[in-house]
Design an enzyme around this catalytic site. Structure first.
Site, PDB file in Angstrom:
ATOM      1  CE  LYS A  22      -1.578   1.514   4.245  1.00 31.31           C
ATOM      2  NZ  LYS A  22      -1.348   2.629   4.478  1.00 31.31           N
ATOM      3  CG  ASN A  23       2.299   2.604   3.420  1.00 30.95           C
ATOM      4  OD1 ASN A  23       1.156   2.963   3.262  1.00 30.95           O
ATOM      5  ND2 ASN A  23       2.714   2.512   4.857  1.00 30.95           N
ATOM      6  NE  ARG A  92       0.616  12.541   7.253  1.00 31.20           N
ATOM      7  CZ  ARG A  92       0.971  13.362   7.813  1.00 31.20           C
ATOM      8  NH1 ARG A  92       0.076  14.259   8.439  1.00 31.20           N
ATOM      9  NH2 ARG A  92       2.220  14.080   7.963  1.00 31.20           N
ATOM     10  CB  CYS A 116      -4.060   5.775  11.166  1.00 28.22           C
ATOM     11  SG  CYS A 116      -4.696   4.235  10.281  1.00 28.22           S
ATOM     12  NE  ARG A 121      -0.006  10.188  10.295  1.00 30.21           N
ATOM     13  CZ  ARG A 121      -0.387   9.319   9.666  1.00 30.21           C
ATOM     14  NH1 ARG A 121      -1.667   8.842   9.662  1.00 30.21           N
ATOM     15  NH2 ARG A 121       0.353   8.771   8.646  1.00 30.21           N
ATOM     16  N   PRO A 122       1.568  16.651  11.619  1.00 31.91           N
ATOM     17  CG  PRO A 122       3.401  17.478  12.622  1.00 31.91           C
ATOM     18  CD  PRO A 122       2.891  16.580  12.756  1.00 31.91           C
ATOM     19  CG  ASP A 124       6.541  20.545  10.376  1.00 31.14           C
ATOM     20  OD1 ASP A 124       5.660  19.425  10.313  1.00 31.14           O
ATOM     21  OD2 ASP A 124       7.502  20.846  11.090  1.00 31.14           O
ATOM     22  CG  LEU A 125       9.138  17.920   8.558  1.00 27.63           C
ATOM     23  CD1 LEU A 125       9.680  16.511   9.009  1.00 27.63           C
ATOM     24  CD2 LEU A 125      10.225  18.839   8.849  1.00 27.63           C
ATOM     25  CG  ASP A 305       3.553   1.422   9.384  1.00 25.53           C
ATOM     26  OD1 ASP A 305       3.366   2.238  10.243  1.00 25.53           O
ATOM     27  OD2 ASP A 305       3.836   1.528   8.019  1.00 25.53           O
ATOM     28  NE  ARG A 397      -6.968   4.386   6.074  1.00 25.41           N
ATOM     29  CZ  ARG A 397      -6.946   5.236   6.803  1.00 25.41           C
ATOM     30  NH1 ARG A 397      -7.566   5.804   7.910  1.00 25.41           N
ATOM     31  NH2 ARG A 397      -6.136   6.209   6.195  1.00 25.41           N
TER      32      ARG A 397
HETATM   33  C1  EPZ Z   1       4.436   6.988   6.422  1.00 24.87           C
HETATM   34  O1  EPZ Z   1       3.449   7.867   7.189  1.00 24.87           O
HETATM   35  C2  EPZ Z   1       3.300   5.572   6.192  1.00 24.87           C
HETATM   36  N1  EPZ Z   1       2.321   5.965   5.472  1.00 24.87           N
HETATM   37  C3  EPZ Z   1       3.088   5.149   7.635  1.00 24.87           C
HETATM   38  O2  EPZ Z   1       2.153   4.181   7.598  1.00 24.87           O
HETATM   39  C4  EPZ Z   1       4.246   4.960   8.282  1.00 24.87           C
HETATM   40  O3  EPZ Z   1       3.657   4.519   9.630  1.00 24.87           O
HETATM   41  C5  EPZ Z   1       5.116   6.202   8.651  1.00 24.87           C
HETATM   42  O4  EPZ Z   1       5.614   6.681   6.983  1.00 24.87           O
HETATM   43  C6  EPZ Z   1       6.237   5.938   9.235  1.00 24.87           C
HETATM   44  O5  EPZ Z   1       7.050   4.838   8.766  1.00 24.87           O
HETATM   45  C7  EPZ Z   1       2.166   5.914   3.987  1.00 24.87           C
HETATM   46  O6  EPZ Z   1       3.398   5.611   3.408  1.00 24.87           O
HETATM   47  C8  EPZ Z   1       1.003   6.098   3.386  1.00 24.87           C
HETATM   48  P1  EPZ Z   1       6.286  10.407   8.369  1.00 24.87           P
HETATM   49  P2  EPZ Z   1       3.815   9.492   6.862  1.00 24.87           P
HETATM   50  O7  EPZ Z   1       6.106  11.495   7.596  1.00 24.87           O
HETATM   51  O8  EPZ Z   1       4.603   9.625   5.626  1.00 24.87           O
HETATM   52  C9  EPZ Z   1       6.375  13.521  11.951  1.00 24.87           C
HETATM   53  C10 EPZ Z   1       0.582   2.716   7.751  1.00 24.87           C
HETATM   54  O9  EPZ Z   1       0.013   2.068   8.891  1.00 24.87           O
HETATM   55  N2  EPZ Z   1       6.334  14.403  10.848  1.00 24.87           N
HETATM   56  O10 EPZ Z   1       7.496   9.529   8.140  1.00 24.87           O
HETATM   57  O11 EPZ Z   1       2.886  10.102   7.433  1.00 24.87           O
HETATM   58  C11 EPZ Z   1       5.203  12.564  12.040  1.00 24.87           C
HETATM   59  O12 EPZ Z   1       4.094  13.472  12.983  1.00 24.87           O
HETATM   60  C12 EPZ Z   1       1.020   4.183   7.796  1.00 24.87           C
HETATM   61  O13 EPZ Z   1       0.300   1.957   6.743  1.00 24.87           O
HETATM   62  C13 EPZ Z   1       6.440  16.228  11.173  1.00 24.87           C
HETATM   63  O14 EPZ Z   1       6.499  16.163  12.309  1.00 24.87           O
HETATM   64  O15 EPZ Z   1       4.983   9.626   8.138  1.00 24.87           O
HETATM   65  C14 EPZ Z   1       5.621  11.441  12.470  1.00 24.87           C
HETATM   66  O16 EPZ Z   1       5.602  11.562  14.173  1.00 24.87           O
HETATM   67  C15 EPZ Z   1       0.500   4.792   9.134  1.00 24.87           C
HETATM   68  N3  EPZ Z   1       6.232  16.699  10.133  1.00 24.87           N
HETATM   69  C16 EPZ Z   1       6.746  11.297  11.998  1.00 24.87           C
HETATM   70  O17 EPZ Z   1       7.395  12.614  11.478  1.00 24.87           O
HETATM   71  C17 EPZ Z   1       5.983  16.312   8.746  1.00 24.87           C
HETATM   72  O18 EPZ Z   1       5.954  17.570   7.991  1.00 24.87           O
HETATM   73  C18 EPZ Z   1       7.064  10.268  11.121  1.00 24.87           C
HETATM   74  O19 EPZ Z   1       6.122  10.900   9.810  1.00 24.87           O
HETATM   75  C19 EPZ Z   1       6.121  15.167   8.574  1.00 24.87           C
HETATM   76  C20 EPZ Z   1       6.215  14.102   9.535  1.00 24.87           C
END
Ligand code: EPZ
Length: 427
Positions: A22-23, A92, A116, A121-122, A124-125, A305, A397
């Site tokens: 999926k991801n 997301r 989820c 989950r901001p 900002d990055l 995950d 999902r």
């Molecule tokens: C991806 O989410 C995956 N989703 C998630 O899988 C997975 O848990 C996650 O990466 C971490 O491996 C998809 O690929 C669709 P991140 P993503 O940006 O991209 C913080 C599942 O169960 N952050 O790496 O949203 C954030 O809050 C899902 O399949 C910021 O602070 O994850 C988190 O604490 C759930 N600012 C951390 O970084 C930002 O702008 C990791 O988030 C972006 C993220």
């Protein structure tokens, strides 16, 4: 509304093919917006999140057709730059369309994404990376209005290897003018699959020896044929179920390399894991051992995950396991339901202390997010008696017919209509 009914305690035996990831599929679908051509995506799982991504593509002017696990996307005539709120809030990953829509049309209008409920989950990055490439972004009443007459390559430094921000920056950078260096980029296998897909479409992206991503901007991209990588988290979920219920299972289409950190945990718990070239065989008998400490980390660390499923497995291990969740601040929603099944888990902030009990017993429980739901299926398969899991739409999902997968392995598991009250939406 549907529910899953599991009659636990039956060892799992046989072989099963792991679904497409999926991801990986979701950002690849977002990348299709960039292409002036027709693309064939194979091994694309049939999931509600993938259907939501297809709905966004159609809204933007693409045509999308599915035949089995193959999607054909014609993105020659992208005509729209607005994504309606109801589509954004489905998941997301909808935020990853921001980079590709902006790059293709010079504009994008959308609201904050759903997904989820596992933390703040901001985004900002994502936004700072796009700004570094020249995007002007205004946020008014929760709506993001983005413009970029010409995106230009830049050096971008991510303070944390966010998967989504890496993907968004990549999608905006591949057709930008000039070169981009994305320092601190995420190294998840799904990001690498996106890179492979983009390069097949004519992009020039490579990992530097330090693990950064270097992008040479190319003016236009064409369609291609691509096979989505297997889903390492779906594989890990089956492995956890074998650990919980016992048995001997061969996972096909499960390359071991992306699961290295997880395989170490399964072995320490007492499972036997035999990696093949594209397969994994896992066997477990009797009571597992606790694993002193598991920390979720960005890849190649133990994946967040897989945290819930492995916790469910270790609820009945001998001894106490400490699980530290370092990626998301609120990813222990499954603990309440596992406790209902008899688990002994203490929470201290981002750490869960799982004291193994001899067995879990079936109960009526509810999935409140995707991986929490999968963990309840794992727990139910290992438990004594009958477990009824509600909130199945969360599981759908990310898992294609989860009950069919476990039925193939001899589990007593059914899905049926449910007239009972469902939990409130977590998004
Ligand atoms: C991806 O989410 C995956 N989703 C998630 O899988 C997975 O848990 C996650 O990466 C971490 O491996 C998809 O690929 C669709 P991140 P993503 O940006 O991209 C913080 C599942 O169960 N952050 O790496 O949203 C954030 O809050 C899902 O399949 C910021 O602070 O994850 C988190 O604490 C759930 N600012 C951390 O970084 C930002 O702008 C990791 O988030 C972006 C993220």
């Amino acid at each position: 509304m549907e529910k899953i009914i599991v009659c636990g305690g039956k060892p799992l035996r046989g072989s099963v093919r792991v679904q497409g990831a999926k991801n990986a599929a979701l950002p690849i679908l977002a990348a299709c917006v960039l292409l002036s051509g027709v693309t064939t995506i194979e091994n694309c799982p049939d999931l509600s999140d993938v259907r939501a991504a297809c709905a966004i593509l159609r809204r933007l002017g693409c045509t999308v057709e599915r035949s089995g696990h193959t999607l054909t996307v014609d993105s020659r005539f992208v005509s729209c730059y607005t994504i309606p709120n109801e589509l954004m809030r489905e998941m997301r990953s909808s935020i990853v369309f921001l980079g590709s829509v902006l790059a293709r049309t010079g504009k994008a209008v959308l609201c904050a994404p759903g997904g989820c409920a596992i933390g703040r989950r901001p985004i900002d990055l994502h936004l700072s990376a796009l700004r570094a490439l020249g995007a002007e972004i205004d946020e008014q009443n929760g709506v993001l209005c983005c413009r970029a007459r010409q995106l230009c390559g830049a050096v971008i430094s991510l303070p944390f290897p966010s998967v989504g921000a890496t993907e968004n920056a990549l999608l905006a950078a591949v057709t930008a003018r000039g070169n981009t260096l994305l320092c601190g980029a995420a190294r998840e296998p799904e990001v690498d699959d996106l890179v492979l897909f983009l390069n097949r479409c004519g992009a020039a992206v490579r990992r530097t020896p330090r693990g950064d991503l270097f992008v040479r901007g190319t003016p236009w991209l064409h369609g291609c044929r691509h096979r989505v990588i297997p889903d390492r988290i779906a594989a890990l979920t089956v492995m956890a179920a074998v650990g919980a219920a016992g048995g001997d299972v061969l996972l096909q289409d499960a390359p071991p390399a992306p699961l290295e950190a997880a395989i170490g945990v399964f072995r320490r718990a007492g499972c036997s894991v035999e990696p093949g070239e594209h397969t994994l065989r896992i066997a477990a008998a009797g009571r597992l051992r606790a694993v002193p400490c598991i920390r979720t980390l960005p890849h190649p660390g133990f994946p967040t995950d897989g945290q819930a499923a492995v916790m469910a497995m270790l609820c009945t291990a001998q001894g106490t396991t400490k699980i530290e969740e370092t990626i998301f601040e609120n990813r222990f929603h499954h603990v309440a339901a596992l406790r209902q099944m008899g688990a002994c888990i203490r929470l201290h902030g981002r750490t869960a202390e799982v004291e193994g009990v001899p067995f879990l017993r079936g109960a009526a429980v509810s999935a409140c997010d995707l991986r929490a739901g999968a963990s309840l299926v794992v727990a139910g398969l290992g438990a004594r008696g009958v477990t009824v899991i509600r909130g199945v739409r969360h599981i759908d999902r990310g898992y294609e017919k989860i009950e069919a997968c476990f039925k193939t392995l001899g589990a007593q598991i059914e899905r049926s209509a449910d007239s009972g009250p469902e939990q409130p939406k977590s998004e």
